[in-house]
Design a protein around this motif. Sequence first.
Motif, PDB file in Angstrom:
ATOM      1  N   ILE A   4       0.840  -1.205   0.000  1.00 55.24           N
ATOM      2  CA  ILE A   4       0.000   0.000   0.000  1.00 55.24           C
ATOM      3  C   ILE A   4       0.871   1.250   0.000  1.00 55.24           C
ATOM      4  O   ILE A   4       0.658   2.181  -0.782  1.00 55.24           O
ATOM      5  CB  ILE A   4      -0.947  -0.006   1.229  1.00 55.24           C
ATOM      6  N   ILE A   5       1.872   1.277   0.883  1.00 57.74           N
ATOM      7  CA  ILE A   5       2.770   2.436   0.962  1.00 57.74           C
ATOM      8  C   ILE A   5       3.518   2.619  -0.351  1.00 57.74           C
ATOM      9  O   ILE A   5       3.682   3.740  -0.846  1.00 57.74           O
ATOM     10  CB  ILE A   5       3.751   2.283   2.144  1.00 57.74           C
ATOM     11  N   PHE A   6       3.993   1.510  -0.928  1.00 57.30           N
ATOM     12  CA  PHE A   6       4.730   1.566  -2.197  1.00 57.30           C
ATOM     13  C   PHE A   6       3.856   2.172  -3.301  1.00 57.30           C
ATOM     14  O   PHE A   6       4.312   3.010  -4.078  1.00 57.30           O
ATOM     15  CB  PHE A   6       5.194   0.161  -2.587  1.00 57.30           C
ATOM     16  N   SER A   7       2.592   1.752  -3.355  1.00 57.68           N
ATOM     17  CA  SER A   7       1.681   2.259  -4.389  1.00 57.68           C
ATOM     18  C   SER A   7       1.363   3.734  -4.186  1.00 57.68           C
ATOM     19  O   SER A   7       1.317   4.508  -5.141  1.00 57.68           O
ATOM     20  CB  SER A   7       0.373   1.451  -4.380  1.00 57.68           C
ATOM     21  N   ILE A   8       1.152   4.126  -2.927  1.00 54.36           N
ATOM     22  CA  ILE A   8       0.796   5.516  -2.640  1.00 54.36           C
ATOM     23  C   ILE A   8       1.963   6.449  -2.941  1.00 54.36           C
ATOM     24  O   ILE A   8       1.794   7.516  -3.545  1.00 54.36           O
ATOM     25  CB  ILE A   8       0.342   5.669  -1.169  1.00 54.36           C
ATOM     26  N   VAL A   9       3.174   6.052  -2.536  1.00 57.30           N
ATOM     27  CA  VAL A   9       4.332   6.937  -2.660  1.00 57.30           C
ATOM     28  C   VAL A   9       4.925   6.909  -4.065  1.00 57.30           C
ATOM     29  O   VAL A   9       5.121   7.956  -4.685  1.00 57.30           O
ATOM     30  CB  VAL A   9       5.412   6.575  -1.618  1.00 57.30           C
ATOM     31  N   LYS A  10       5.212   5.712  -4.575  1.00 58.51           N
ATOM     32  CA  LYS A  10       5.919   5.630  -5.858  1.00 58.51           C
ATOM     33  C   LYS A  10       4.984   5.733  -7.063  1.00 58.51           C
ATOM     34  O   LYS A  10       5.314   6.371  -8.064  1.00 58.51           O
ATOM     35  CB  LYS A  10       6.724   4.337  -5.936  1.00 58.51           C
ATOM     36  N   LYS A  11       3.814   5.109  -6.949  1.00 59.07           N
ATOM     37  CA  LYS A  11       2.889   5.110  -8.084  1.00 59.07           C
ATOM     38  C   LYS A  11       1.874   6.243  -8.004  1.00 59.07           C
ATOM     39  O   LYS A  11       1.004   6.357  -8.871  1.00 59.07           O
ATOM     40  CB  LYS A  11       2.177   3.757  -8.168  1.00 59.07           C
ATOM     41  N   GLN A  12       1.968   7.061  -6.930  1.00 57.42           N
ATOM     42  CA  GLN A  12       1.105   8.232  -6.771  1.00 57.42           C
ATOM     43  C   GLN A  12      -0.381   7.853  -6.783  1.00 57.42           C
ATOM     44  O   GLN A  12      -1.221   8.543  -7.367  1.00 57.42           O
ATOM     45  CB  GLN A  12       1.377   9.248  -7.886  1.00 57.42           C
ATOM     46  N   LYS A  13      -0.710   6.755  -6.130  1.00 53.00           N
ATOM     47  CA  LYS A  13      -2.104   6.322  -6.047  1.00 53.00           C
ATOM     48  C   LYS A  13      -2.687   6.676  -4.679  1.00 53.00           C
ATOM     49  O   LYS A  13      -1.971   6.756  -3.684  1.00 53.00           O
ATOM     50  CB  LYS A  13      -2.202   4.811  -6.278  1.00 53.00           C
ATOM     51  N   ASP A  14      -4.009   6.877  -4.631  1.00 56.47           N
ATOM     52  CA  ASP A  14      -4.694   7.167  -3.381  1.00 56.47           C
ATOM     53  C   ASP A  14      -5.077   5.867  -2.688  1.00 56.47           C
ATOM     54  O   ASP A  14      -5.339   4.850  -3.344  1.00 56.47           O
ATOM     55  CB  ASP A  14      -5.952   8.005  -3.636  1.00 56.47           C
TER      56      ASP A  14
END
Length: 436
Positions: A407-417
Amino acid sequence: MKHNNFTQNEKISQVREDSLVIGVDIASEKHYARAYDWRGMELGKVISFENNHIGFKRFETWINRIKENYSKENTIVGMEPTGHYWFCLADYVKHMNTEGNGEYTLVMVNPFHVKRSKELGDNAQTKNDKKDAMTIAKLVVMGNYSIPYIPEGVYAKLRIVMSGYYEIVEDMNRLKNKIKRWLSVYFPEYGKLFKDPCRKRSMVILKNVPLPQELVQIGAMEINQLWRERRMSGVGMKKSLQIYNTALKSIGIKIAVDEAKYELKRLIEDYEYKARQHEIQLKRIEALCVRIPQAKNLIEINGSGIIGVAGFFAEVGDISRFKSAKQIQKLAGFSIVENSSGKHNGKTRISRRGRKKLRTSLFRMIIALVSNNDAFRQIHDYYIKRSTKPLKKKQSIVLLCCKMIRIIFSIVKKQKDFSEKKMLSDIIRPAETVLI
């Protein structure tokens, strides 16, 4: 050589014919170094150098002389991380790149590998600094190394601040335990009155009338007045009478009470000093977290908390250096390992080979999320109560830690909510599957 995500073959390929491999055994005052080529043949003589500027310059001169004699272009300096003693040499090697002496790469060798490999060269169990330097260099040649990540900027600051925060919390817990020990001797019943002796209402009592005989002497009205003078809410006569009646029947010892009161006073002063440091450190953590991209979005997840998020980034650093969430999972020591051979199938477990503080931060974060976030609680309940292969509670927490990394990887690197709905949709519920 820019990152640590190489395969074994890629690591081996970094050691070329024009490479000089240096193995350094680190100590508190004197280091030992040995030089080898890409085939593992020793070049030059072993050198010892002091852990100071003169020693470092001697080490650099020795490397440059060998490079010139054997026509080597790039240098790989391998060392075994021994406590904090390698920090200064690592920083020196890093800055050697800027002095026009060719390419220098700093790599780390696992101390466990050094211990297991020390007999390869001479089939002897002896251990000394010169031999360890040789073993380290040979392991680098075989590609058994990692490239250390030394955080910079806000991540370096956050790691230092979080390290101080953990020390303060540890000191506060130690002092609280000492206060509880004092109470168990002089006022054993106090724990039934206040679960946490270091809360504000309790501290008023302990700083003014800590002994049962003193509480009996002043009476319930005066006890209540102590709180009212400080304008504390929720402290009526009922609680004051409870304290008075409990003190009246206390079995606490009454020997050397003046000295005991002074000891308690000292413990309380130390605790309050640490509490003030704790408050300052929290403000510093908050100021640093706002500078990390997407950290605010993570903190806003109900139950995550600023300490959990700050602890994660303090250990992981810049997430952009990772290609996938699995690499962070490995860094935390959550890789799955098993012990199987032939017909024997051993149990699987997590490796625990990674950053312990990162693992601890994730554990605490998930426990808070399971307690305060409905979505995480639903997933946890599903894992431990599902009809097929239900997990134990601890296994479920580990699985949720790995999910939180993704979840953290997606939010930070992939700019997802963050989406609770999407997270819940990942759960496979066989009982709810509709056959068409």
